[in-house]
Each structure stands twice: as structure tokens, then as C-alpha cells.
Enzyme design. Structure first.
Site, PDB file in Angstrom:
ATOM      1  N   GLU A 295      49.869  85.877 -13.067  1.00 10.94           N
ATOM      2  CA  GLU A 295      50.613  86.995 -12.487  1.00 10.94           C
ATOM      3  C   GLU A 295      51.877  86.560 -11.729  1.00 10.94           C
ATOM      4  OE1 GLU A 295      46.705  88.152 -13.648  1.00 10.94           O
ATOM      5  OE2 GLU A 295      47.196  86.630 -12.145  1.00 10.94           O
TER       6      GLU A 295
ATOM      7  N   THR B  65      39.230  73.595 -23.193  1.00 14.62           N
ATOM      8  CA  THR B  65      39.877  74.418 -24.218  1.00 14.62           C
ATOM      9  C   THR B  65      41.390  74.387 -24.001  1.00 14.62           C
ATOM     10  OG1 THR B  65      39.840  76.438 -22.914  1.00 14.62           O
ATOM     11  CG2 THR B  65      37.865  75.956 -24.229  1.00 14.62           C
TER      12      THR B  65
ATOM     13  N   HIS C  37      43.247  76.801 -23.490  1.00 12.14           N
ATOM     14  CA  HIS C  37      43.655  77.953 -22.697  1.00 12.14           C
ATOM     15  C   HIS C  37      44.547  77.557 -21.515  1.00 12.14           C
ATOM     16  CE1 HIS C  37      43.500  81.728 -20.489  1.00 12.14           C
ATOM     17  NE2 HIS C  37      43.114  81.034 -19.437  1.00 12.14           N
TER      18      HIS C  37
ATOM     19  N   ARG D  62      45.902  66.534  -4.689  1.00 13.66           N
ATOM     20  CA  ARG D  62      47.314  66.935  -4.722  1.00 13.66           C
ATOM     21  C   ARG D  62      47.624  68.107  -3.797  1.00 13.66           C
ATOM     22  NH1 ARG D  62      45.805  64.250  -8.817  1.00 13.66           N
ATOM     23  NH2 ARG D  62      47.197  63.021 -10.135  1.00 13.66           N
TER      24      ARG D  62
END
Length: 161
Positions: free
Chosen positions: A58, A89, A91, A130
Site C-alpha cells: 500500500e 515463493t 511472491h 537491519r
């Protein structure tokens, strides 16, 4: 030979800065936001808006809405923060690539710097490292990139007049 060098200055004084931050992977993004806000404070920011979004996906639409504001309310720079864990995956790779491309497109079209503080680690441990542990805080680094880019852009625009 005449060489002119333009270098960014690190200052947020008098600038409107928006921080768009994902709630997804909040353990990590909370730390990124904390680092970003600390860094903005260190560089004199007084006009900061935090926009919380469900996930990194978003971020482009939130950034676009901020950029669509009238000139007096539009941010001078946007810092995008998120965490996309890679997983098994494709994705996550597709998601991070699409978001990066969308934010880059907005940045180029608007002329408003949008810095990339989105982590794309393989593991949660790497993400935590991080976001304030072993490898610094990428939220801080994203603020630095936004401020330096903003300064460079402003100097170039001033020299074009």
C-alpha cells in the site's frame, strides 16, 4: 576546467517530511520508524507526518495521495518503511519489485524524493539485524537518503533559475 560540485546537506529544518510505514512485520517496522523519527529529530525536523499502512504493498498509493496534496501541504520528501520477508515463493520478490518500481515512478514524476527504507531480508533475524541490531537501522539511513536527495534537488532547481 570549471567544475561545479553539488553535494547534499543533512537538514530537515523547515521541511515537511512524511514517513509511510507498514504495520506488516511490525516488530521490525516499529524499530525502523523509531530510528527514522530519531534521525529526523537529530536533523531539526519539526513538521513530520507518519502514515501507517497495512503492508508495504500500500506504500505507493499512500505516497501518491500525499503527493496529490496542494503545494503548501505536500511533503518535501517521503520516507517509505517496510519489511518484506523473502520466504520460499517468488511472491516477495515480485512484491518488492512492484513497490520499488511504483515508488520510483512517483519520485521521478513528482520530483519529490522518496527514499527506500523497505527491508527485503531472507529471515526475520536478518530483518531485526537491519532494524537496529547488528547492521544499524535502515530507517535512519532512509531518512539520511531522503534529506540528502532533497538538498541536491533543491540546489539543482535553484541553479536553474
Amino acid at each position: 576546467m570549471n567544475v561545479k560540485t553539488i553535494s547534499g546537506r543533512m537538514s530537515a529544518e523547515g521541511k515537511r517530511i512524511a514517513v509511510v510505514v507498514s504495520r506488516w512485520n511490525e516488530l521490525v517496522t516499529k524499530q525502523l520508524l523509531e530510528g527514522a523519527l530519531d534521525e529526523l529529530d537529530r536533523f531539526g525536523a519539526t513538521d513530520v507526518e507518519v502514515v501507517r499502512i497495512p503492508g508495504t504493498w500500500e506504500a505507493p498509493v499512500a505516497a501518491k495521495a500525499l503527493l496529490d496534496r496542494p503545494a503548501g501541504r505536500r511533503p518535501h520528501a517521503i520516507v517509505a518503511l517496510g519489511c518484506i520477508l523473502q520466504g520460499e515463493t517468488p511472491h516477495a520478490r515480485l512484491l518488492s519489485s512492484d513497490v520499488a518500481n511504483a515508488l520510483m515512478g512517483l519520485q521521478v514524476a513528482s520530483g519529490v524524493p522518496i527514499s527506500w527504507g523497505v527491508l527485503t531480508p531472507d529471515t526475520a533475524e536478518q530483518a531485526l539485524d537491519r532494524s537496529g541490531m547488528k547492521h544499524g537501522n535502515k530507517g535512519r539511513e532512509a531518512v539520511q537518503a531522503a534529506l540528502e536527495s532533497l538538498s541536491v534537488v533543491e540546489q539543482i532547481r535553484a541553479s536553474n533559475r
